[in-house]
Design an enzyme around this catalytic site. Structure first.
Site, short mmCIF file in Angstrom:
data_model
loop_
_atom_site.label_atom_id
_atom_site.label_comp_id
_atom_site.label_asym_id
_atom_site.label_seq_id
_atom_site.Cartn_x
_atom_site.Cartn_y
_atom_site.Cartn_z
N LYS A 150 0.84 -1.13 0.11
CA LYS A 150 -0.26 0.04 0.12
C LYS A 150 0.79 1.08 -0.11
CE LYS A 150 -4.03 2.61 2.20
NZ LYS A 150 -4.81 2.08 3.76
N SER A 157 -9.50 2.11 2.57
CA SER A 157 -9.10 3.07 2.09
C SER A 157 -8.33 2.08 1.35
CB SER A 157 -8.20 3.98 2.78
OG SER A 157 -7.87 3.46 3.70
N SER A 216 -10.33 0.39 7.32
CA SER A 216 -10.23 -0.17 5.43
C SER A 216 -8.87 -0.81 5.76
CB SER A 216 -8.83 1.26 6.06
OG SER A 216 -9.39 2.63 5.53
#
Length: 490
Positions: A78, A158, A182
């Site tokens: 990420k 997210s 998330s």
């Protein structure tokens, strides 16, 4: 699609160990899969040369008999994690072409154990969002589509890039972060497994901060066992993070497959919300029956302050964000928009560098921390947070783990909720409580809705009791028998 990319992490590690294929071969297969799936917009930066270089080093270690636990496994990272010499942007314009000269603790643990980096994954800007539509690089597209439909769906947020990449077999697993859901909500939307561990289990050092008392790193993977393998590598005490827990890291994978007979499973009555689809209610009831059949005792519990969790979260998180994001001012790194004077430079840099959602949360956070409102909002939210943690403490007197839905709906269409921030925030209704209380929780894919889209069940455990969570998650995974994959259209 190469058969190598369809493997689970465990199967790939076993194959590498048995020399059925090389780290270079499985990495090359994933590099090609990433290149072929750019329509999904899951990666914001591909690092194929670095991946092959790391894979060659893995093959050398395998040959020498010094392989690590993740040797040769291609992973996605990420873009919130700092990676030395590789651009890290938090999916924001304000960080520009920032290349950290240091490695986050979590990713350094993965490289220590032999993992290979395929690139950086897309996400909501500064991890603020529930649909991966606030990214400066544009939205990620969920590999799943509704049956008979062609609408582009959100992969959740997210960590949307992480979830989409794992679901589409672009990597064997991915790092993710969870501040209010998330990791778990994107996992539920994409038919993958995602665990948010106990707060402090994984170091936050080198992870771009959103809300420091809530942020926690964890993996998104194809199976419960894969998630356990990754979390074991990602965890560990770190002196550079004052909130890191100095606790031994168990072999989490050893808990998967253990008998759960005699465990008490709590079903919180407050998680039945108005307007929740009947399919999610049914899946929850199915989950209860599966655990009963595995020998668990089902207990109804009450978490009375649940209804205050979302309002408290959307005060605490923006307040911490407004403080954390004050450092992005165009002075030291990233975007700089010159103005006539220092104040104007600050203003123009932040106006052009931050997206609308990030600005909204900074404004909310600054407001609730301002003189005259601090006591009325921020202090009150912190008191509510304490009560929510107390609710869980009471629940643990009668149960060992809690079972709830992960999200109040299946994946929705991109653009569907962007105009209504409150509707978007409601996606976190089942997940924010565990961030406020710092507890471990996992999402397991457990079924499909009428449109053929995945739905997840969530398990919440006691602090530092990820082992029990993994044992029960493995039982749900076996009982649900979820084997569905998104039909390839990209």
């Amino acid at each position: 699609m190469s058969k190598l990319t369809a493997l689970t992490l465990k199967a790939a590690l076993d194959g590498l160990k048995a020399r059925d294929f090389s780290a270079v071969e499985i990495t090359q297969a994933h590099v090609e899969a990433v290149e072929a799936a750019r329509t999904l917009n899951a990666f914001v930066l591909e690092t194929p040369e670095k991946a092959i270089e790391m894979a060659k080093a893995s093959d050398a270690r395998i040959a020498a008999g010094t392989a690590g636990p993740l040797e040769g496994a291609p992973l996605g990272i990420k873009d919130l994690f700092c990676t030395q010499g590789v651009r890290a942007t938090a999916a924001s314009k304000i960080l520009g072409e920032f290349k950290p000269n240091y490695e986050s603790t979590v990713t350094s643990h993965l490289w220590r154990d032999g993992a290979v980096m395929l690139g950086k994954l897309n996400m909501d800007e500064f991890a603020m969002g529930s649909s991966n539509e606030t990214s400066a690089f544009g939205p990620v597209v969920n590999p799943w589509k509704a049956r008979g439909g062609n609408q582009s769906l959100t992969p959740g947020g997210s960590s949307g890039g992480s979830a989409a990449a794992v679901a589409a077999d672009l990597c064997l697993g991915a790092t993710a972060t969870d501040t209010g859901g998330s990791i778990r909500q994107p996992a539920a939307f994409t038919g993958t497994v995602g665990i948010k561990p106990t707060y402090g289990r994984c170091s936050r050092w080198g992870v771009v901060a959103f809300a420091s008392s809530l942020d926690q790193a964890g993996p998104i993977a194809k199976t419960v066992e894969d998630a356990a393998i990754l979390l074991t590598s990602m965890s560990g005490h770190d002196a550079k993070d004052s909130t890191s827990l100095d606790e031994p890291v168990p072999d989490f994978a050893s808990f998967v497959g253990k008998s759960i007979k005699g465990l008490r499973v709590g079903v919180p009555k407050e998680y039945r919300v108005d307007g929740m689809p009947a399919e999610i209610e049914k899946l929850w009831a199915d989950g209860v029956e599966w655990l009963k059949a595995a020998g668990c005792e089902i207990v109804e519990v009450s978490l009375p302050h649940t209804k205050y969790a979302l309002p408290a979260y959307y005060i605490v998180a923006p307040a911490e964000a407004s403080s954390n994001l004050a450092r992005y001012d165009g002075m030291r790194y990233g975007l700089r928009v010159p103005g006539a004077n220092l104040t104007q430079t600050y203003e123009q840099t932040r106006a052009q560098g931050f997206g609308a959602e990030v600005k909204r949360r900074i404004l909310i956070g600054t407001y609730v921390l301002s003189a005259g409102y601090y006591d009325a909002y921020y202090l009150k939210a912190q008191r509510v947070r304490r009560r929510i943690a107390d609710d869980f403490d009471q629940a643990w007197r009668t149960c060992d783990v809690l079972l709830t839905p992960t999200a109040p709906s299946a994946a929705f269409a991109l653009g569907e909720r962007m105009a209504d921030p409150v509707a978007m925030y409601l996606n976190d209704v089942f997940t924010v409580t565990t961030n406020l209380a710092g507890l471990p929780s996992i999402s397991i894919p457990a079924g499909l809705d009428a449109q053929g889209l995945p739905l997840g069940l969530q398990l919440i455990g006691r602090a530092l009791d990820e082992g029990t969570v993994f044992s029960v998650a493995g039982a749900i995974e076996d009982a649900a028998g979820f084997r569905s994959k998104a039909e390839r259209w990209w």
